[in-house]
Write a protein that holds these residues in place. Structure first.
Motif, PDB file in Angstrom:
ATOM      1  N   GLU A 178     -10.149  -7.174   2.548  1.00  0.00           N
ATOM      2  CA  GLU A 178      -8.938  -7.661   1.887  1.00  0.00           C
ATOM      3  C   GLU A 178      -9.237  -7.918   0.411  1.00  0.00           C
ATOM      4  N   GLY A 179      -8.554  -7.208  -0.486  1.00  0.00           N
ATOM      5  CA  GLY A 179      -8.783  -7.399  -1.927  1.00  0.00           C
ATOM      6  C   GLY A 179     -10.003  -6.623  -2.404  1.00  0.00           C
ATOM      7  N   PRO A 180     -10.445  -6.910  -3.651  1.00  0.00           N
ATOM      8  CA  PRO A 180     -11.541  -6.120  -4.246  1.00  0.00           C
ATOM      9  C   PRO A 180     -12.878  -6.326  -3.539  1.00  0.00           C
ATOM     10  N   LEU A 181     -13.761  -5.335  -3.687  1.00  0.00           N
ATOM     11  CA  LEU A 181     -15.147  -5.480  -3.229  1.00  0.00           C
ATOM     12  C   LEU A 181     -15.899  -6.212  -4.339  1.00  0.00           C
TER      13      LEU A 181
ATOM     14  N   TYR B 132      -3.402  -1.245  -2.261  1.00  0.00           N
ATOM     15  CA  TYR B 132      -3.796  -0.249  -1.261  1.00  0.00           C
ATOM     16  C   TYR B 132      -3.194  -0.611   0.083  1.00  0.00           C
ATOM     17  N   SER B 133      -2.611   0.400   0.751  1.00  0.00           N
ATOM     18  CA  SER B 133      -2.204   0.202   2.139  1.00  0.00           C
ATOM     19  C   SER B 133      -2.920   1.242   2.982  1.00  0.00           C
ATOM     20  N   ALA B 134      -3.095   0.944   4.248  1.00  0.00           N
ATOM     21  CA  ALA B 134      -3.872   1.825   5.117  1.00  0.00           C
ATOM     22  C   ALA B 134      -3.267   1.858   6.508  1.00  0.00           C
TER      23      ALA B 134
ATOM     24  N   GLY C 242      -4.804  -4.047   0.169  1.00  0.00           N
ATOM     25  CA  GLY C 242      -4.168  -5.088  -0.643  1.00  0.00           C
ATOM     26  C   GLY C 242      -4.448  -4.866  -2.117  1.00  0.00           C
ATOM     27  N   MET C 243      -4.349  -5.937  -2.888  1.00  0.00           N
ATOM     28  CA  MET C 243      -4.309  -5.834  -4.347  1.00  0.00           C
ATOM     29  C   MET C 243      -5.713  -5.803  -4.959  1.00  0.00           C
TER      30      MET C 243
END
Lengths: 77, 136, 136, 77
Positions: free
Chosen positions: B5-8, B51-53, B86-87
């Motif tokens: 969820e969110g950035p790495l 991003y959606s998956a 997500g964002m």
């Protein structure tokens, strides 16, 4: 048959939905007409169909409970 | 394959790299990090990407990619993909691919192939958010 | 180019990755990590490698490699090499190459080319230390 | 001329030295003979020569203060 249709990417925006259930579906062609009624012009978008998470050809044979996903071009990474 | 969820974040990336170091017959790790660019599109700058998956299918396809890589590159010992959902803001990381192998050639070749397959086959979508739009 | 005494520790690697993330027109980072293998040579297992370097020439050659990469791959924005000198144990990292570019193809291609050039041109030497030998 | 010779990798082990200064050198050929006297068989090793950190051909012209490095095959990475 009951069929769940999933919308991703731009199709989720276009339909305003992530998923929709359809009851009393006879065939993929029947489903297609019902979707076109609900979302006029949806089949003008560029997308592929996956049935139960496997990408299929144009006119798949459906069975009760299938999950039909509408997949615009992927853009991961 | 892990969907995050969110950035790495850098800490997570460091953890994945450290965790892949153990095997004593591994001589090379090739990594790819994909980062959100502040692209200019029709005169507007990208602030973030959402991003959606199709999550169940992402996992299935990632397993297939993993099998392809491990069978095509015999020297590859370990392989992992992390992708955001997500964002993710411009400048942040949304994709990590790490390939561990005995030797450098196979690690690098397998990493390149994996990144291509991820782009072609993972059911993930982007939605740009622009700097002149309010935050979601 | 930085020569580091001993292994490249996970914390340092994380720092280098985090430090390369800043630019907003960067979309891809390709990394290569070279790790000491517990190779078996004539029936004996490698415990560590002692790296020695002709340091002034390493820096000169690394600058040449950097110029080659930046001129051959126009999309590359940043490029860094870290290499160990001194003792690095099996399982530890001795080389890090990181290439940042606008897009994935150039990042990956430039990283592969850089690793090849490093192997061919950097005046660095290895001396194996085996498990049946006393520590230095 | 005064010339500093550097030994790396297996040549540092073989000579037991990292560096050695030679005084009163006339030419590379002269240096070569002096090195052969000090370290018999050294020229049977596989190595290249760098003068002032630039790899050179077989018989470089030397000047006072040059640094001559003996470089076995590289093995970085």
């Amino acid at each position: 048959m009951e069929i769940t249709v999933l919308f991703f990417g731009i199709l989720a925006d276009a339909t305003g939905l992530n998923a929709k259930s359809y009851n009393g579906i006879d065939s993929f062609d029947d489903l297609r007409h019902r979707m076109e009624d609900d979302f006029p012009g949806i089949f003008h978008y560029n997308f592929r169909i996956a049935v139960n998470r496997v990408i299929t050809e144009d006119n798949p044979v459906l069975k009760d409970g299938d999950e039909v996903a509408c997949l615009p071009p992927f853009a991961g990474g | 394959m892990r969907l995050i969820e969110g950035p790495l974040m850098p800490g997570l990336i460091a953890e994945v790299i450290a965790g892949s170091g153990g095997s004593h017959d591994t001589g090379a790790h090739a990594l790819f990090l994909g980062q959100v660019r502040r692209d200019r599109i029709d005169g507007r700058f990208v602030k973030a990407i959402e991003y959606s998956a199709y999550e169940e299918m992402v996992i299935m396809e990632a397993n297939k990619i993993s099998k392809t890589i491990l069978s095509e590159f015999e020297d590859v010992r370990a392989f992992e993909i992390l992708h955001s959902r997500g964002m993710v803001k411009a400048g942040e990381t949304a994709l990590l691919v790490i390939v561990s192998a005995g030797h450098r050639q196979q690690a690098l070749a397998a990493c390149g192939k994996a990144v291509d397959l991820i782009n072609e086959r993972l059911p993930v979508w982007k939605k740009e958010l622009f700097e002149d739009e309010p935050d979601l």
